[in-house]
Design an enzyme around this catalytic site. Sequence first.
Site, PDB file in Angstrom:
ATOM      1  N   SER A 137       7.348 -41.558  60.960  1.00 23.66           N
ATOM      2  CA  SER A 137       8.124 -42.384  60.021  1.00 23.66           C
ATOM      3  C   SER A 137       9.529 -42.521  60.570  1.00 23.66           C
ATOM      4  O   SER A 137       9.920 -41.786  61.485  1.00 23.66           O
ATOM      5  CB  SER A 137       8.183 -41.702  58.650  1.00 23.66           C
ATOM      6  OG  SER A 137       9.179 -40.694  58.650  1.00 23.66           O
ATOM      7  N   ASP A 138      10.306 -43.436  60.032  1.00 20.69           N
ATOM      8  CA  ASP A 138      11.724 -43.409  60.375  1.00 20.69           C
ATOM      9  C   ASP A 138      12.385 -42.370  59.465  1.00 20.69           C
ATOM     10  O   ASP A 138      11.792 -41.865  58.509  1.00 20.69           O
ATOM     11  CB  ASP A 138      12.376 -44.797  60.258  1.00 20.69           C
ATOM     12  CG  ASP A 138      13.633 -44.884  61.136  1.00 20.69           C
ATOM     13  OD1 ASP A 138      14.158 -43.827  61.550  1.00 20.69           O
ATOM     14  OD2 ASP A 138      14.108 -45.999  61.404  1.00 20.69           O
ATOM     15  N   TRP A 139      13.601 -42.073  59.776  1.00 21.36           N
ATOM     16  CA  TRP A 139      14.323 -40.976  59.095  1.00 21.36           C
ATOM     17  C   TRP A 139      14.308 -41.194  57.571  1.00 21.36           C
ATOM     18  O   TRP A 139      14.957 -42.123  57.066  1.00 21.36           O
ATOM     19  CB  TRP A 139      15.763 -40.942  59.601  1.00 21.36           C
ATOM     20  CG  TRP A 139      16.614 -39.867  59.016  1.00 21.36           C
ATOM     21  CD1 TRP A 139      17.012 -39.743  57.704  1.00 21.36           C
ATOM     22  CD2 TRP A 139      17.195 -38.760  59.695  1.00 21.36           C
ATOM     23  NE1 TRP A 139      17.784 -38.642  57.536  1.00 21.36           N
ATOM     24  CE2 TRP A 139      17.926 -38.014  58.751  1.00 21.36           C
ATOM     25  CE3 TRP A 139      17.182 -38.315  61.018  1.00 21.36           C
ATOM     26  CZ2 TRP A 139      18.636 -36.867  59.078  1.00 21.36           C
ATOM     27  CZ3 TRP A 139      17.899 -37.173  61.335  1.00 21.36           C
ATOM     28  CH2 TRP A 139      18.613 -36.452  60.373  1.00 21.36           C
ATOM     29  N   GLY A 140      13.557 -40.339  56.918  1.00 20.83           N
ATOM     30  CA  GLY A 140      13.537 -40.386  55.456  1.00 20.83           C
ATOM     31  C   GLY A 140      12.777 -41.549  54.862  1.00 20.83           C
ATOM     32  O   GLY A 140      12.770 -41.726  53.645  1.00 20.83           O
ATOM     33  N   SER A 141      12.123 -42.348  55.698  1.00 15.68           N
ATOM     34  CA  SER A 141      11.573 -43.605  55.153  1.00 15.68           C
ATOM     35  C   SER A 141      10.405 -43.377  54.199  1.00 15.68           C
ATOM     36  O   SER A 141      10.113 -44.241  53.376  1.00 15.68           O
ATOM     37  CB  SER A 141      11.166 -44.565  56.282  1.00 15.68           C
ATOM     38  OG  SER A 141      10.037 -44.102  56.975  1.00 15.68           O
TER      39      SER A 141
END
Length: 755
Positions: free
Chosen positions: A296-300
């Site tokens: 995932s992207d950061w915190g997505s």
Amino acid sequence: MPKFPRFILGVSVAASVLLVLPSIAQAQKTKKPAASTTKTLDQRLDELIAQMTLEEKIGQLNQYTGDAATGPAVTDNNKLSQIQKGQVGSMLNVKGAARTRALQAEALKSRLKIPLLFGLDVIHGYQTTFPIPLGEAASWDLAAIRQSAHIAAREAAAAGQHWTFAPMVDIARDPRWGRVMEGAGEDPYLGSQIAKARVLGFQGEQLGGTDAVMACAKHFAAYGAAIAGRDYNAVDMSERALWEVYLPPFKAAADAGAATFMNSFNELNGIPATGNSYLQRDILKGQWNFQGFVVSDWGSIGEMIAHGYAKDNKEAALEAITAGSDMDMESRSYGPNLPALVREGKVPEALINDAVRRILRKKFELGLFDDPYRFSNEKREKQVLADPQSRAIARDVARKSIVLLKNDNNVLPLSKQAKTVAVIGPLGQSKTQHLGFWNVSTDSTQVVSLYEGLQNKLGKTAKLLYAKGCGITGDSQAGFADAVKTAQQADVVVMAVGEARDMSGEAKSRAEIYLPGQQEELIKAIVQTGKPVVVLIMAGRPLIFNWTADHAPAILYTWWLGSEAGNAMADVLVGDYNPAGKLPMSFPRSLGQIPIFYAAKSTGRPSANDKDTNYRSAYLDMPNSPRYAFGYGLSYTTFDYSGLTLSTKQLKKADKLTVSFTLTNKGKYAGEEVAQLYLRDVVGSVTRPVKELKDFQKVMLKPGESKTITFTLDQDKLAFYNPSMKWTTEPGEFRLMIGSAASDIRLEDKFELVD
Ligand code: NOJ
């Protein structure tokens, strides 16, 4: 911009995300897991997964940040014990052989001794900083781009990294979006070629080589189409645009063997990419048969709550794992929620098994089960990071990235008679700004400024003067008088203007993309001295600078060029290197033209020229054309195109078309030209753009030299998605255009595709 704390004796001292580790000596004593050589990879995976508890499997899906935050930081004082218990599969933002070695030792205390994966944003270099990716794209030099990625990988792999979060392959047609700096620009064909070159460069001969890291094609998908160029904004896009424009570079990266993909922050037509099964399961893991894993992207994952797609982290975890996101970067949704979701029967354990298998497969391929420390070798780190060859290559890539936009009266290259050269502008002596947004590990004192580059080049023959004139931003013109006085004492003025490195990048969208602050006013004041003026624009995106474009005699667009910036610029300024860069994005005249790109549709009322507005698709107050078109860039020499020949005018579907012409260097300097081939499918069951880049070649010619250039077009280059979204060709007429830019077509012909 990502900020790394200083490292003292292998321990980070200044981050909220601080991890306190045992000493390195202690770490080195930890036993390695036993290596196995006789079993197949699948057998080893089966055996390992069979031993894992559900919690251990889910642990592998968690990625935590280490010593820096490249997103909203999560405070967690308990990371180390989670690593020791096997609850973390990967760390990002941990740098250096010693530091990664120490942390790896902690992971090896876990029951199954599964090594950690270390990932980092090595976007355009680790220690040797190369030009920003958009700048490198302007080189249209695939071998150079591949080489730069390979050096970045070699350095990163020597410093403990297994994985870079690059290349970013998002097509971007809106220069307000700050992340245009990180990609290859507006075009799917050029973007795909560059995506492939970068993946091959990062991953080297083979995954597992100690000069290679895993690539990560990001951000899947359509992140570059954020509405109004505002980062993280929603994307609303037709299926056709998605497949024709935004997906091709991802497909190219997958085909080139990219080990991983990262999904994106944006929603796509109402569904966040992170929770999007269509993107991740149907397209990527289904149709494209991608065998790597998706991070995932950061915190997505957690951000799907703010999107309004999940009510809490538990639901977000359910959506993400179901949709095919294998690893959770820093949202802390998987660890706490997936065990319960499996036990409640909401997430089949098979999904967890698939995700963990994908991740472990890469750990095996990297050789980490045989030697978890093989990338954390301080001796190799020292040697590789000191290799002078890397700087030499960085200089070459940097000069290849520079685009000559204007050169009236051959102001450039600078005359050898110039005895006094004034460097004026806020970027004239800057080092830091050349590092761009994603500097990982370069000490800015090691960067060559423009002033130093000119000093190295001209120090013995000319006198260098300097005046700052004004800041990059701000309203003050207090330094103008001194700058004008300095210019008046010089034979020629070299101006260094542009953006600061934190003005283009993640979360760096700008609604106004003019030269910031008082810089264009400074250029006016200096041009008015009547001295020959060369303007160098250093920026992470296409900027708008109409006054300068109209009045400055010479302009070089240099982007942010990295460690060797000043030397590369000096090479070009004095003519030791003849610039050959071509723009990978259209440069607008006005904000009102955005989004602007060359591969536009004709419309039913096309404007024949920039002046034709009468019931035409045009602006009353602005031409349709960009200030500088895609593919545009001058040279110190000129090139002549002649003798276009097509192997047939009636191309049968099974055949290939051979196109050839002669390219001649008509000027006094040896130089390279990027010859570009565009097609237009004139009538289709779906309308086609007025021009689409289908091929290009970068060719070196000596003065007076001619070469025959040949392109071969197969059916794939003539195909498009028909109304049923089937990739196919249709019989009919094609216009073929060969040129020096999308706006500068030199040769043209037609052919017909027949059944
Ligand atoms: C967020 C960015 O969008 C992504 O590209 C990057 O790799 C991660 N942060 C990690 O720093």
